[in-house]
Design an enzyme around this catalytic site. Structure first.
Site, PDB file in Angstrom:
ATOM      1  N   PHE A  59     -17.434  57.039 -19.813  1.00 11.90           N
ATOM      2  CA  PHE A  59     -15.982  57.120 -19.671  1.00 11.90           C
ATOM      3  C   PHE A  59     -15.697  58.202 -18.630  1.00 11.90           C
ATOM      4  O   PHE A  59     -15.892  59.395 -18.894  1.00 11.90           O
ATOM      5  CB  PHE A  59     -15.403  57.499 -21.045  1.00 11.90           C
ATOM      6  CG  PHE A  59     -13.919  57.665 -21.094  1.00 11.90           C
ATOM      7  CD1 PHE A  59     -13.098  56.571 -21.351  1.00 11.90           C
ATOM      8  CD2 PHE A  59     -13.330  58.910 -20.917  1.00 11.90           C
ATOM      9  CE1 PHE A  59     -11.721  56.716 -21.418  1.00 11.90           C
ATOM     10  CE2 PHE A  59     -11.957  59.062 -20.978  1.00 11.90           C
ATOM     11  CZ  PHE A  59     -11.148  57.969 -21.232  1.00 11.90           C
ATOM     12  N   GLU A  74     -12.088  65.139 -25.016  1.00  8.63           N
ATOM     13  CA  GLU A  74     -11.010  64.242 -25.475  1.00  8.63           C
ATOM     14  C   GLU A  74      -9.691  64.997 -25.588  1.00  8.63           C
ATOM     15  O   GLU A  74      -8.917  64.782 -26.518  1.00  8.63           O
ATOM     16  CB  GLU A  74     -11.379  63.589 -26.814  1.00  8.63           C
ATOM     17  CG  GLU A  74     -12.561  62.673 -26.700  1.00  8.63           C
ATOM     18  CD  GLU A  74     -12.221  61.194 -26.831  1.00  8.63           C
ATOM     19  OE1 GLU A  74     -11.027  60.854 -26.938  1.00  8.63           O
ATOM     20  OE2 GLU A  74     -13.169  60.406 -26.791  1.00  8.63           O
ATOM     21  N   GLY A 128     -20.284  61.731 -20.196  1.00  7.76           N
ATOM     22  CA  GLY A 128     -21.397  61.518 -21.131  1.00  7.76           C
ATOM     23  C   GLY A 128     -22.053  60.173 -20.898  1.00  7.76           C
ATOM     24  O   GLY A 128     -21.374  59.167 -20.714  1.00  7.76           O
ATOM     25  N   GLY A 149      -9.067  68.567 -14.831  1.00  3.93           N
ATOM     26  CA  GLY A 149      -9.479  68.073 -16.155  1.00  3.93           C
ATOM     27  C   GLY A 149      -8.264  67.720 -16.982  1.00  3.93           C
ATOM     28  O   GLY A 149      -7.912  66.550 -17.145  1.00  3.93           O
ATOM     29  N   SER A 150      -7.555  68.755 -17.446  1.00  2.45           N
ATOM     30  CA  SER A 150      -6.405  68.498 -18.320  1.00  2.45           C
ATOM     31  C   SER A 150      -5.290  67.762 -17.582  1.00  2.45           C
ATOM     32  O   SER A 150      -4.608  66.917 -18.157  1.00  2.45           O
ATOM     33  CB  SER A 150      -5.860  69.812 -18.880  1.00  2.45           C
ATOM     34  OG  SER A 150      -6.869  70.464 -19.604  1.00  2.45           O
ATOM     35  N   ARG A 177     -29.523  82.746 -53.503  1.00  4.41           N
ATOM     36  CA  ARG A 177     -29.923  84.029 -52.908  1.00  4.41           C
ATOM     37  C   ARG A 177     -29.363  85.171 -53.754  1.00  4.41           C
ATOM     38  O   ARG A 177     -28.178  85.170 -54.085  1.00  4.41           O
ATOM     39  CB  ARG A 177     -29.359  84.120 -51.491  1.00  4.41           C
ATOM     40  CG  ARG A 177     -29.480  85.461 -50.828  1.00  4.41           C
ATOM     41  CD  ARG A 177     -30.876  85.676 -50.280  1.00  4.41           C
ATOM     42  NE  ARG A 177     -30.932  86.844 -49.411  1.00  4.41           N
ATOM     43  CZ  ARG A 177     -32.034  87.192 -48.758  1.00  4.41           C
ATOM     44  NH1 ARG A 177     -33.133  86.470 -48.869  1.00  4.41           N
ATOM     45  NH2 ARG A 177     -32.046  88.260 -47.975  1.00  4.41           N
TER      46      ARG A 177
HETATM   47  C1  LIG Z   1     -19.697  68.280 -23.830  1.00  8.46           C
HETATM   48  C2  LIG Z   1     -18.581  67.691 -23.016  1.00  8.46           C
HETATM   49  C3  LIG Z   1     -18.504  66.308 -22.883  1.00  8.46           C
HETATM   50  C4  LIG Z   1     -17.503  65.726 -22.083  1.00  8.46           C
HETATM   51  N1  LIG Z   1     -17.492  64.364 -21.912  1.00  8.46           N
HETATM   52  C5  LIG Z   1     -16.605  63.816 -21.035  1.00  8.46           C
HETATM   53  C6  LIG Z   1     -16.654  62.409 -20.715  1.00  8.46           C
HETATM   54  O1  LIG Z   1     -17.470  61.657 -21.265  1.00  8.46           O
HETATM   55  N2  LIG Z   1     -15.773  61.927 -19.803  1.00  8.46           N
HETATM   56  C7  LIG Z   1     -14.855  62.716 -19.191  1.00  8.46           C
HETATM   57  O2  LIG Z   1     -14.097  62.199 -18.376  1.00  8.46           O
HETATM   58  N3  LIG Z   1     -14.786  64.037 -19.465  1.00  8.46           N
HETATM   59  C8  LIG Z   1     -15.627  64.614 -20.364  1.00  8.46           C
HETATM   60  N4  LIG Z   1     -15.584  65.959 -20.642  1.00  8.46           N
HETATM   61  C9  LIG Z   1     -14.595  66.796 -19.934  1.00  8.46           C
HETATM   62  C10 LIG Z   1     -13.462  67.227 -20.838  1.00  8.46           C
HETATM   63  O3  LIG Z   1     -12.676  66.122 -21.209  1.00  8.46           O
HETATM   64  C11 LIG Z   1     -12.657  68.293 -20.074  1.00  8.46           C
HETATM   65  O4  LIG Z   1     -13.502  69.428 -20.009  1.00  8.46           O
HETATM   66  C12 LIG Z   1     -11.358  68.619 -20.760  1.00  8.46           C
HETATM   67  O5  LIG Z   1     -10.442  67.577 -20.606  1.00  8.46           O
HETATM   68  C13 LIG Z   1     -10.718  69.919 -20.180  1.00  8.46           C
HETATM   69  O6  LIG Z   1     -10.636  69.856 -18.807  1.00  8.46           O
HETATM   70  P1  LIG Z   1     -11.239  71.040 -17.904  1.00  8.46           P
HETATM   71  O7  LIG Z   1     -12.638  71.283 -18.318  1.00  8.46           O
HETATM   72  O8  LIG Z   1     -10.996  70.681 -16.496  1.00  8.46           O
HETATM   73  O9  LIG Z   1     -10.408  72.311 -18.300  1.00  8.46           O
HETATM   74  P2  LIG Z   1      -9.040  72.797 -17.634  1.00  8.46           P
HETATM   75  O10 LIG Z   1      -8.043  71.701 -17.703  1.00  8.46           O
HETATM   76  O11 LIG Z   1      -9.302  73.423 -16.338  1.00  8.46           O
HETATM   77  O12 LIG Z   1      -8.648  73.923 -18.673  1.00  8.46           O
HETATM   78  C14 LIG Z   1      -9.303  75.226 -18.700  1.00  8.46           C
HETATM   79  C15 LIG Z   1      -8.565  76.102 -19.703  1.00  8.46           C
HETATM   80  O13 LIG Z   1      -7.230  76.282 -19.259  1.00  8.46           O
HETATM   81  C16 LIG Z   1      -6.312  75.971 -20.288  1.00  8.46           C
HETATM   82  N5  LIG Z   1      -5.121  75.314 -19.721  1.00  8.46           N
HETATM   83  C17 LIG Z   1      -5.065  74.227 -18.919  1.00  8.46           C
HETATM   84  N6  LIG Z   1      -3.801  73.900 -18.634  1.00  8.46           N
HETATM   85  C18 LIG Z   1      -3.023  74.781 -19.299  1.00  8.46           C
HETATM   86  C19 LIG Z   1      -1.608  74.975 -19.420  1.00  8.46           C
HETATM   87  N7  LIG Z   1      -0.740  74.152 -18.852  1.00  8.46           N
HETATM   88  N8  LIG Z   1      -1.169  75.976 -20.209  1.00  8.46           N
HETATM   89  C20 LIG Z   1      -2.030  76.808 -20.802  1.00  8.46           C
HETATM   90  N9  LIG Z   1      -3.360  76.679 -20.726  1.00  8.46           N
HETATM   91  C21 LIG Z   1      -3.855  75.684 -19.981  1.00  8.46           C
HETATM   92  C22 LIG Z   1      -7.050  75.030 -21.222  1.00  8.46           C
HETATM   93  O14 LIG Z   1      -6.564  75.183 -22.537  1.00  8.46           O
HETATM   94  C23 LIG Z   1      -8.495  75.493 -21.096  1.00  8.46           C
HETATM   95  O15 LIG Z   1      -8.775  76.484 -22.047  1.00  8.46           O
HETATM   96  C24 LIG Z   1     -16.546  66.555 -21.448  1.00  8.46           C
HETATM   97  C25 LIG Z   1     -16.598  67.948 -21.640  1.00  8.46           C
HETATM   98  C26 LIG Z   1     -17.603  68.516 -22.405  1.00  8.46           C
HETATM   99  C27 LIG Z   1     -17.665  70.008 -22.567  1.00  8.46           C
END
Ligand SMILES: Cc1cc2nc3c(=O)[nH]c(=O)nc-3n(C[C@H](O)[C@H](O)[C@H](O)COP(=O)(O)OP(=O)(O)OC[C@H]3O[C@@H](n4cnc5c(N)ncnc54)[C@H](O)[C@@H]3O)c2cc1C
Length: 731
Positions: free
Chosen positions: A193, A487, A235, A201-202, A370
């Site tokens: 996916f 997710e 993944g 990311g977000s 324990r």
């Molecule tokens: C083990 C693992 C498996 C994964 N598997 C997949 C997969 O199969 N497919 C896939 O597409 N993705 C996958 N991911 C990615 C995952 O979905 C993203 O890491 C997640 O969506 C967060 O995005 P980011 O890492 O870019 O963090 P960011 O969006 O950069 O966020 C970083 C930090 O900033 C904070 N933040 C962001 N925006 C705001 C805001 N507006 N206000 C306040 N705080 C904010 C967040 O809370 C977070 O703590 C995986 C991640 C991991 C660790």
């Protein structure tokens, strides 16, 4: 018939003659009714070995197998789990390694285990023709059973098979059915996916991978403009998947960007696992946990896929390149959205419940066997210390309440999704979808964060031995950790739930009716919210679901008001909506969504307890109150700040009640975790096995631990690198 029933009654009264209506009689009554076919036969759940834990097992007021069934919610699911666990225990491929394997080896074994699970065909054939909810529930049960044993395999399976096949059904059309069959039935396709990019990311809106339609060849051309737009963290992509569900900006020949759409993209030749030309694919390397998963990155270089690979339920591109949106069937579209957004996160919550169950089972069994301090002849078990009870029992209570909540919520969700997928009318579908999205978006953060905290506490509660790999607490914690990020990052998800909550508050405040078809905010209009202050004088008044729920209604109403006021004041300063929201997060929005999730958990689990058999309700109610009062304790500041409580009584009584409940539950806890725990093979913990032999006081002192110490590879050998470290002059 009447005569048979009378005979039954007579034999029951004979049975009770001379037997005190006590704890033991309740337990024996269950066995009796089971033997007479009046209750489900639970003999497929193996009895527990005799051992030191019996001291605390004998004080339980209920039958642990009945509680196990009640927490599972349905006997077929429980039977299936035990079938899976028994089968895998006999298979050497699933044997546990005493040491951490090299990362590549973990990936190989995880993939082999998935292949073997496919061959075992745990999904009965008839299930493929069963209703959506029955089929999905079975799939979820298999996922839970496998997750307790090896989370990497269940993640691989969840993304590679279930998420993808669900997406094909809900986002695709008839032309994608052959891929659905190849994924779920014949298992020729293993998917991934691909949404996250290196730089985004977000915030999915700004993702930059493109899919541009070329009418001359009737193909989409997928392209990654630069490394920042490489898909990453995907993944199964690093080494194994054959296809990916790619989200890319759809661009038509006129240059219009229609936003993110889903595409089915072939990645590897299934026979050779070689990636196709035009792709740069790599594995991301070692992570903090779930190393059996091959998370990967990918860049597309003008990579072509057929037009039909667009998942076209909601929108399509004609052969000549015209974009068409099929929004004529809004209920189907919304149903699809509901499933895609929520099913995966519900799966994460189910898995989290199982991780929590395993962690608390290890820690409580250890605490009961324990001993530290006390007389040399009669040392004191850790479970006797009030501090230890307080550290652990709230997490056990959470494990039970979460299981009840998620079990009920999953049922509701699947019923709605089934109706909407079948095109049946669902009243207020769009409002229901929004409410479910809000419920999931704040519950996933509550559960995953709670489990992470609990796993850490359980590790500490087992002291130094808890830090051993063979305790399994480290792996449970590390493998669970990424659920707070994937997710949907928890903080970002909570913000989405807050949007919905404030919209409903505004509606109710303006004299309107909030859109809450599932009733989670119905109390906003029935006046139950704010018109109360704390007036209890004894802990008994607090150890009661009515007190807990009505206090939560007050708290939630106040948090809505408090957050809304702050947001409005920021808007009044001239900030945009987004700016105002960002300035209302800390202490407001974020707390509000946590309180809402706690309220949902409490509201739904109490209804579930009321439906359970009478013999289990007393212990379930105590666990419920312990969870409810423990989380209220975390919200005392807001209860005082908002004027619900004054003086010292509220804080004192809440905390006294928590400690009283801990003491009342001490004799129940070992049996509660027996109901929560999987089999010893699955739990895989030298500290938490059901024989309690971490600490037998007599001849087999610390038997399991000793076995573990002595069987480490090379345990008694001189270090193979000894020559490199001794002074060279001596050699
Ligand atoms: C083990 C693992 C498996 C994964 N598997 C997949 C997969 O199969 N497919 C896939 O597409 N993705 C996958 N991911 C990615 C995952 O979905 C993203 O890491 C997640 O969506 C967060 O995005 P980011 O890492 O870019 O963090 P960011 O969006 O950069 O966020 C970083 C930090 O900033 C904070 N933040 C962001 N925006 C705001 C805001 N507006 N206000 C306040 N705080 C904010 C967040 O809370 C977070 O703590 C995986 C991640 C991991 C660790």
């Amino acid at each position: 018939m009447e005569r048979t029933e009378k005979r039954e009654r007579d034999s029951l009264s004979v049975y009770f003659t001379g037997v005190r209506r006590s704890r033991l009689s309740a337990i024996k009554l269950c066995s009796y009714l089971e033997s007479r076919g009046r209750m489900e036969d639970l003999s497929f759940v193996p009895d527990l070995p005799k051992g030191p834990l019996d001291v605390y097992r004998n004080t339980a007021s209920f039958n642990w197998k009945r509680l196990k069934l009640a927490l599972e919610g349905d006997i077929d699911s429980l039977k299936l789990k035990y079938k899976i666990w028994r089968t895998l225990e006999k298979d050497p491929l699933f044997a546990h390694s005493p040491v951490s394997l090299p990362v590549e080896e973990q990936k190989r074994i995880t993939q082999l285990q998935l292949k073997k699970i496919n061959e075992y065909k745990f999904i009965p054939k008839e299930m493929f023709n069963a209703s959506y909810s029955k089929r999905t529930r079975t799939i979820m049960t298999i996922n839970e059973a496998v997750q307790s044993l090896n989370p990497s395999v269940s993640v691989k399976m969840a993304i590679g098979i279930y998420l993808f096949s669900n997406a094909l059904l809900s986002l695709g059309t008839e032309r994608h059915l052959k891929f659905y069959e190849a994924t779920i039935k014949t298992r020729e396709i293993l998917a991934s996916f691909a949404l996250t990019e290196v730089a985004h990311g977000s915030d999915a809106r700004l993702m930059r991978t493109t899919a541009t339609y070329d009418p001359s060849t009737k193909e989409f051309v997928i392209h990654t403009p630069d490394f920042e737009a490489a898909k990453c963290w995907v993944g199964n992509l690093g080494r194994t998947c054959t296809h990916t569900l790619l989200f890319a900006q759809l661009i038509t020949p006129d240059g219009t960007n229609h936003g993110l759409h889903g595409f089915m993209v072939p990645i590897r030749n299934p026979d050779t696992l070689e990636t196709y030309p035009g792709l740069i694919v790599g594995d991301m390397g070692e992570k903090i946990g779930v190393n059996g998963i091959d998370n990967g990155f990918i860049m597309f270089n003008q990579y072509r896929i057929p037009r039909e690979n667009l998942l076209n339920r909601t929108a399509d591109v004609t052969e000549d390149g015209t974009y068409e949106s099929s929004f004529s069937e809004p209920s189907r579209i919304l149903g699809a959205a509901l499933e895609n957004l929520s099913a995966g996160r519900i799966g994460i919550m189910q898995e989290s419940c199982h991780s929590l169950s395993s962690a608390v089972s290890i820690a409580v069994r250890y605490a009961a066997s324990r001993t530290q301090f006390g007389d040399r002849q009669k040392e004191t078990p850790l479970i006797e210390y009030e501090l230890h009870q307080w550290r652990l029992f709230g997490h056990v209570a959470a494990a039970v309440v979460f299981r009840l909540y998620i079990e009920s919520f999953t049922k509701t969700y699947l019923e709605i999704a089934e109706k909407s997928n079948a095109g049946h009318r669902v009243d207020n579908l769009s409002e229901t979808v929004s409410e479910i999205h809000a419920m999931v978006s704040c519950s996933k953060p509550l559960l995953t964060w709670s489990v992470l905290r609990a796993a850490q506490q359980c590790r500490e509660a087992c002291g130094g031995h808890g830090y051993l790999k063979c305790s399994n607490l480290g792996d449970i914690r590390s493998n669970h950790e990424p659920t707070v990020t994937y997710e949907g990052d928890n903080n970002v998800l909570s913000q989405q739930a807050g949007n919905w909550l404030l919209r409903q508050y505004e509606a109710a405040r303006g004299g309107g009716v909030p859109d809450t078809p599932l009733g989670t905010l119905a109390f906003l209009t029935d006046g139950e919210g704010m018109n109360r202050t704390f007036s209890c004088t004894s802990t008994d008044q607090l150890k009661n679901p009515d007190f807990i729920l009505s206090t939560y209604k007050w708290l939630l109403t106040w948090m809505l008001k408090y957050t809304h006021e702050k947001n409005e004041s920021e808007l009044a300063k001239g900030l945009t909506k987004v700016q105002a929201r960002n300035r209302s997060q800390v202490y407001r929005w974020r707390t509000l969504t946590k309180v809402y999730a706690e309220y949902l958990t409490l509201m739904i689990s109490v209804e579930s307890i009321q439906r359970k058999e009478p013999g289990l309700r007393p212990v379930l109610m105590k666990l419920y109150c312990l969870y409810g009062l423990s989380v209220l304790d975390e919200n005392l500041v807001e209860l005082y700040q908002g004027g619900f409580a004054r003086g010292g009584d509220c804080a004192r009584l809440v905390r006294d009640a928590v400690l009283e409940l801990c003491a009342e539950l001490k004799g129940e806890m070992v049996s509660v975790v027996d109901a929560l725990a999987p089999t010893d093979f699955v739990l895989n913990s030298v500290l938490g096995s059901s024989d309690g032999k971490v600490n037998l006081h007599y001849e087999v002192l610390y038997q399991n631990l000793q076995k573990s110490f002595f069987s480490q590879p090379g345990v008694f050998e001189r270090a193979p690198w000894w020559r490199e470290v001794v002074p060279s002059s001596k050699l």
